[in-house]
Design a protein around this motif. Structure first.
Motif, short mmCIF file in Angstrom:
data_model
loop_
_atom_site.label_atom_id
_atom_site.label_comp_id
_atom_site.label_asym_id
_atom_site.label_seq_id
_atom_site.Cartn_x
_atom_site.Cartn_y
_atom_site.Cartn_z
N ALA A 55 -11.45 -16.55 48.49
CA ALA A 55 -10.85 -15.25 48.81
C ALA A 55 -11.48 -14.15 47.97
CB ALA A 55 -9.35 -15.29 48.60
N ARG A 94 -9.42 -22.05 46.98
CA ARG A 94 -8.92 -20.98 47.85
C ARG A 94 -9.03 -19.62 47.15
NH1 ARG A 94 -4.58 -25.06 48.55
NH2 ARG A 94 -4.91 -26.03 50.61
N LEU A 103 -5.93 -16.69 52.02
CA LEU A 103 -6.97 -15.89 52.68
C LEU A 103 -6.40 -14.76 53.53
CD1 LEU A 103 -9.22 -18.87 53.84
CD2 LEU A 103 -9.63 -17.36 51.89
N VAL A 136 -11.42 -12.69 56.75
CA VAL A 136 -12.18 -13.79 57.35
C VAL A 136 -12.48 -13.47 58.81
CG1 VAL A 136 -12.15 -16.23 57.97
CG2 VAL A 136 -11.17 -15.48 55.79
N ALA A 162 -8.34 -11.56 53.06
CA ALA A 162 -9.76 -11.74 52.71
C ALA A 162 -10.72 -11.29 53.80
CB ALA A 162 -10.02 -13.21 52.36
#
Length: 315
Positions: free
Chosen positions: A59, A55, A103, A108, A106
């Protein structure tokens, strides 16, 4: 209260979506450069003991990739959020919570939701990542029955499906016949996913092939996927990328025919004669789709060349 749509208006990823384990950051750049988009897997491809570190690595790579426009020269693994799909641990509430926390910042943009069957999980993901398009992966019988409800969720941008988990859940022993073709039950599920996605106006992504030695079978699968309407096809090995990409790139003769047909089409919808055939609006729409795929393929080719050069220079 209805949920505002977060999914993009059109699914532009693909046609080749390459899986890469989230626990192998050294492969991120190569995978992203090789395929049209990369699926970073935090679920089945990562052992439980390796998930916390994975993870962090994912990230960080997304952070580096997001900043790449301002600083092209970087030595750390990077992932462009625009062309990265992250497969989360959606079937395990504790692991999913850890994914979301790691995340959180991050950026996403695309989330693959494995073993999808519960719309409440999509609600949870949308609340945590309101700017991400969700891609439920239908891998169990309950997911097949819930496909329409999943596709109707406003944050969903595509439906994806999987063969091996589905085969196991059905009580089967193999997903393919001795000649490599999908077994009848799986073909039926594949068709359900495609039809359901189209009915709800979202894209459909075809499943991977675990057979790495049979190039003709992969080529046939990819050609059938493109011709049937799948927007993209997933793969598990870099050697599978080019066969998929070639089959999704319309042949010169098809491009020439599509251009000529559209040039001959009347301005108002009506049937007309073209090269000895009667052509109407649905055939015109198919011709437009051929040219759109051709244009997208050329753009992706240029972008892939740039990304592969960057990856090679970073080594």
């Amino acid at each position: 209260m209805s949920i505002p749509s977060a999914a993009p208006g059109a699914f532009t990823l693909g046609p080749s979506l390459l899986f890469c384990p989230g626990s192998m950051p050294a492969r991120f750049d190569k995978a992203a450069a090789r395929a049209d988009a990369v699926i970073i897997d935090l679920e089945d491809a990562v052992a439980a003991v390796d998930k916390p570190a994975a993870r962090i690595d994912v990230a960080r790579a997304l952070d580096v990739g997001a900043a790449a426009g301002a600083e092209e020269d970087h030595s750390e693994p990077s992932l462009d959020p625009a062309t990265t799909l992250v497969r989360l641990n959606a079937g395990d509430p504790e692991e999913l919570e850890a994914d979301l926390q790691a995340l959180d910042d991050a950026g996403v943009r695309h989330v693959v939701v494995p073993k999808a069957a519960d719309v409440a999980v999509l609600d949870r993901l949308h609340a945590a990542m309101p700017h991400a398009g969700l891609i439920p992966q239908i891998e169990r019988p309950d997911g097949v029955l819930a496909a329409s409800a999943l596709a109707a969720h406003p944050a969903v941008e595509a439906l994806f499906w999987g063969t091996e988990d589905m085969t196991a859940a059905l009580g089967g022993t193999t997903s393919r016949t001795p000649d490599g073709a999908l077994r009848g039950a799986l073909q039926h599920i594949r068709h359900i996913v495609l039809i359901t996605a189209a009915a709800h106006g979202v894209a459909a992504v075809d499943a991977t092939s675990t057979e790495l030695r049979s190039r003709p079978r992969l080529t046939a699968d990819a050609e059938e996927a493109w011709a049937s309407g799948f927007a993209a096809k997933a793969c598990i090995h870099p050697d599978q990328v080019e066969p998929i990409r070639r089959e999704y790139m319309p042949a010169p003769a098809d491009v020439e025919r599509a251009k000529a047909l559209l040039a001959a089409a009347p301005s108002s919808p009506a049937a007309f004669r073209f090269r000895g055939e009667m052509v109407d609006a649905p055939v015109v729409a198919q011709a437009r789709r051929v040219l759109a795929r051709y244009d997208a393929g050329r753009e992706h080719h240029e972008d892939r060349g740039r990304r592969r050069r960057d990856a090679d220079e970073a080594e």
